[in-house]
Scaffold this active site. Structure first.
Site, PDB file in Angstrom:
ATOM      1  N   GLU A 323       0.810  -1.226   0.000  1.00 49.83           N
ATOM      2  CA  GLU A 323       0.000   0.000   0.000  1.00 49.83           C
ATOM      3  C   GLU A 323       0.841   1.273   0.000  1.00 49.83           C
ATOM      4  O   GLU A 323       0.346   2.347   0.329  1.00 49.83           O
ATOM      5  CB  GLU A 323      -0.940   0.025   1.214  1.00 49.83           C
ATOM      6  CG  GLU A 323      -1.828  -1.194   1.341  1.00 49.83           C
ATOM      7  CD  GLU A 323      -2.362  -1.366   2.746  1.00 49.83           C
ATOM      8  OE1 GLU A 323      -2.332  -0.398   3.534  1.00 49.83           O
ATOM      9  OE2 GLU A 323      -2.786  -2.478   3.070  1.00 49.83           O
ATOM     10  N   GLY A 324       2.108   1.179  -0.351  1.00 46.12           N
ATOM     11  CA  GLY A 324       2.953   2.361  -0.382  1.00 46.12           C
ATOM     12  C   GLY A 324       3.513   2.778   0.956  1.00 46.12           C
ATOM     13  O   GLY A 324       4.221   3.784   1.030  1.00 46.12           O
TER      14      GLY A 324
END
Length: 354
Positions: A323-324
């Site tokens: 998710e970064g």
């Protein structure tokens, strides 16, 4: 017939300005802090200067997190710790501020953009700005069928390009790139194994929410079976993505290439972004010069891909959540490099150009 010719990217993508980088090195040699004393921050500052064609470098002031989201049919084989078709739940949590990337983004004052490419949910259940690029509902089960039709693959690739253009046009000066998916690391493993010529076991990891040994064996078998379908199409990168990638990975590849065209630097997150970057490198060999590897996730596929692209991660914190989040952790380091290069004074008695 498709009007999308990936070979065009080879001509469209230029390397960051080498002359500007040399100017940045000369400027650095005159600062009050001796060269080399800031370690890798010196290299990052010079890389930013070359990417921006600016000396002194401009501080990174308008970064954005961009997350491509999708569900993968291969998750039906229980290769993930999360149930198949549940990536939309993660997306809602991101949007509501309940995921690690959301918390970190708030702390760092960085906006987060989620792009739904193939979530397995009713598009009406998510905001219009999230779903407007969606190509299909879920991607095919890549061990026995293609992830996408050729038309869907082109649409997804063009969507990724469009998102890159939107970010560049809006003034974003650095992108933190990640994914929100269920089954995405399996598709990524297939791409890395295919492009690096390795066996499934070499690239099969445990995923963000770690799987047990039985699930790992299922995942390894799924990658092995999908790999057999991937090898015959290795010469055509768009067809490879349609066969074993998925809409989110295909869009991310288009995003990476168009970002390089637009001279927009990108921080890569984990194995999914690394796999897409590896595909993009096959399309345009100069493209990786516009990307930074943010961190070591512990996924073997990520390590293999980054090694092939000669990208050295900035951090080694073992963040596997995806998710970064791991890439966002590296952002302060990049921003610090920019600020130091921009604001440290020149030594007294030393003039520019001497």
């Amino acid at each position: 017939m498709s009007s999308l010719n990936l070979e065009d990217f080879t001509d469209l993508i230029e390397r960051p300005d080498g002359g500007v980088r040399r100017d940045a090195e000369e400027h650095r040699s005159r600062l009050v802090v001796p060269p080399g004393s800031l370690g890798r921050l010196d290299d990052l500052g010079e890389w930013l200067a070359a990417a921006q064609s600016a000396v002194p470098v401009r501080p990174v002031e308008r970064p954005r997190v961009v997350l491509f989201a999708g569900d993968h049919g291969i998750a039906e084989l229980e290769v993930s710790a999360r149930p198949a078709g549940t990536a939309a739940e993660l997306v809602r949590d991101v949007l509501e501020g309940a995921r690690p990337v959301s918390v970190l983004a708030r702390q760092l004052d960085v906006p987060v953009r989620v792009v739904d490419m193939s979530l397995d949910c009713d598009p009406a259940s998510l905001p219009e700005d999230v779903v407007r690029h969606r190509v299909r509902r879920g991607s095919g089960r890549i061990d026995v069928e293609d992830a996408l039709t050729p038309e869907e693959a082109e649409a997804a690739f063009r969507a990724g390009m469009a998102v890159a253009d939107e970010e560049a046009d809006s003034g974003t000066d650095l992108v933190v790139l990640g994914d929100v998916s269920v089954g995405g690391t399996t598709a990524a493993g297939v791409l890395v194994a295919a492009l690096c010529g390795t066996d499934a076991s070499v690239v099969t990891g445990r995923g963000g929410l770690a799987i047990d040994d039985l699930a790992w064996m299922r995942k390894c078998a799924a990658i092995r079976d999908a790999l057999r379908r991937a090898r015959p199409v290795l010469g055509n990168q768009l067809r490879l993505l349609a066969t074993v990638g998925g809409a989110d990975l295909t869009a991310m590849t288009g995003f990476l290439l168009q970002s390089a065209v637009r001279k927009l630097p990108v921080l890569l997150d984990g194995v999914v972004t690394a796999a897409c970057a590896l595909v993009a490198q096959r399309v345009a060999f100069r493209a990786p010069d516009w990307w930074l590897a943010s961190h070591v996730s512990g996924e073997p596929g990520q390590a293999k891909a980054l090694d092939r692209m000669a990208l050295e991660p900035l951090l080694a914190e073992g963040v596997r959540v995806g998710e970064g989040a791991g890439a966002l952790l590296a952002l302060p380091l990049v921003r610090a490099a920019g600020v130091l290069a921009a604001e440290l004074p020149v030594r007294q008695g030393v003039a520019e150009g001497e």
